[in-house]
Design an enzyme around this catalytic site. Structure first.
Site, PDB file in Angstrom:
ATOM      1  N   PRO A   2       1.146  -0.707  -0.056  1.00 26.29           N
ATOM      2  CA  PRO A   2      -0.096  -0.307  -0.267  1.00 26.29           C
ATOM      3  C   PRO A   2       1.002   1.137   0.116  1.00 26.29           C
ATOM      4  O   PRO A   2       1.021   1.123   0.493  1.00 26.29           O
ATOM      5  CB  PRO A   2      -0.719   0.111   1.274  1.00 26.29           C
ATOM      6  N   GLU A   3       0.793   2.297  -1.071  1.00 24.02           N
ATOM      7  CA  GLU A   3       1.392   3.610  -0.974  1.00 24.02           C
ATOM      8  C   GLU A   3       0.363   4.593  -1.512  1.00 24.02           C
ATOM      9  O   GLU A   3      -1.424   3.966  -1.405  1.00 24.02           O
ATOM     10  CB  GLU A   3       2.207   3.329  -2.098  1.00 24.02           C
ATOM     11  N   LYS A  51      -1.529   8.057   2.994  1.00 18.57           N
ATOM     12  CA  LYS A  51      -1.810   6.911   3.502  1.00 18.57           C
ATOM     13  C   LYS A  51      -2.494   6.259   4.173  1.00 18.57           C
ATOM     14  O   LYS A  51      -2.483   5.355   4.667  1.00 18.57           O
ATOM     15  CB  LYS A  51      -0.282   6.106   3.855  1.00 18.57           C
ATOM     16  N   ARG A 250      14.312   0.126   6.507  1.00 14.63           N
ATOM     17  CA  ARG A 250      13.328  -0.188   5.467  1.00 14.63           C
ATOM     18  C   ARG A 250      15.097  -0.964   3.537  1.00 14.63           C
ATOM     19  O   ARG A 250      15.646  -0.101   3.521  1.00 14.63           O
ATOM     20  CB  ARG A 250      12.635   0.701   3.922  1.00 14.63           C
TER      21      ARG A 250
END
Length: 268
Positions: A2-3, A51, A250
């Site tokens: 999800p972005e 988001k 990340r």
């Protein structure tokens, strides 16, 4: 993953499914909302903010949710089997007579007054897909800490909202700069902001995200998720490494030949 584009699509589906008729079912499966009941109220609108998802409900209430890494909202018709995951992963259910929206693996579900939405989204920078988009403000925020590595600056939702790990890596490749290059040294940084806007807008109505100029199923992304495989431009093996402050690391993907600037950490 999800972005901003995924969240925008999710908001559109929820808005179309839930707005209008009153809710006939409200089941919020988080301890602090165990007694909350939205049954009988109407969903006025569902909007994305970076988001975050904001479902605004009659009576001045907003159901705020966040997908993070693997959360999702699925919409089903009457009698349709729910297929989003095991029953124990369901965190929220909202239903009208015609549609049921089921939130799976949602790490954030909270009910707040609509007037208090800034408490959860007020810190965000300009939204790449939102009505508040302001490229000058986004650029100002990005450059406020010129020594910060580009990859980290892009992921910081306080700078501009909507970029996740995929777009971070892909944008750095498109601009041919290392994710470890200080943001203050990025040539023509306004191009970075413009490219980010273009990529998310191009993908907000697509089922599969595409960042390359050849959107075949096997060529949708330049570097993300392709460690050790040949760069699509020069053939050099794509590298990957963790990037970010301790506890916030990340995975980052890049081509050490095509992208100029600091080489990143040495391969382990």
């Amino acid at each position: 993953m999800p972005e901003g584009d995924t969240v925008w699509q999710t908001a559109q589906r929820l808005h179309q499914a839930l707005t209008g008729p009153p809710l006939i079912r409200s089941d919020l499966r988080v301890p602090r909302l165990a007694t909350a009941d939205l049954t009988g109220r109407r969903v006025l609108e569902v909007v994305p903010r970076g988001k975050h998802l904001l479902a605004r409900v009659e009576g001045g209430l907003t159901l705020h949710s966040h997908l993070r890494m693997d959360g999702s909202w699925q919409v089903y018709g009457p009698g349709e089997r729910w297929r989003g995951g095991p029953h124990h992963q369901i965190r929220a259910v909202l239903a009208t007579a015609d549609h049921t929206a089921v939130g799976y693996r949602l790490p954030v579900v909270e009910l707040l007054r609509t007037r208090d939405e800034d408490r959860v989204v007020g810190h965000l920078g300009p939204d790449l897909l939102g009505p508040d988009w302001d490229p000058d403000e986004a650029l100002r925020r990005l450059l406020a800490d010129p020594s910060r590595p580009l990859g980290e600056a892009l992921l910081d939702q306080r700078n501009l909202a909507g970029i996740g790990n995929v777009y971070k890596s892909e944008l750095c490749f498109v601009l041919r700069v290392s994710p470890w290059l200080p943001i203050g040294e990025v040539p023509s940084p306004e191009r970075l902001v413009a490219h980010a806007k273009r990529l998310l807008e191009a993908n907000r109505n697509r089922r599969a995200r595409v960042t390359t100029d050849q959107p075949r199923p096997d060529r949708r992304l330049w570097v993300y998720g392709r460690p050790g495989r040949p760069c699509r431009h020069c053939g050099t093996p794509v590298r990957t490494a963790d990037q970010g402050r301790t506890g916030q690391e990340r995975s980052t993907f890049w081509c050490p030949n095509c992208q100029s600037g600091p080489p990143g950490p040495a391969p382990s």
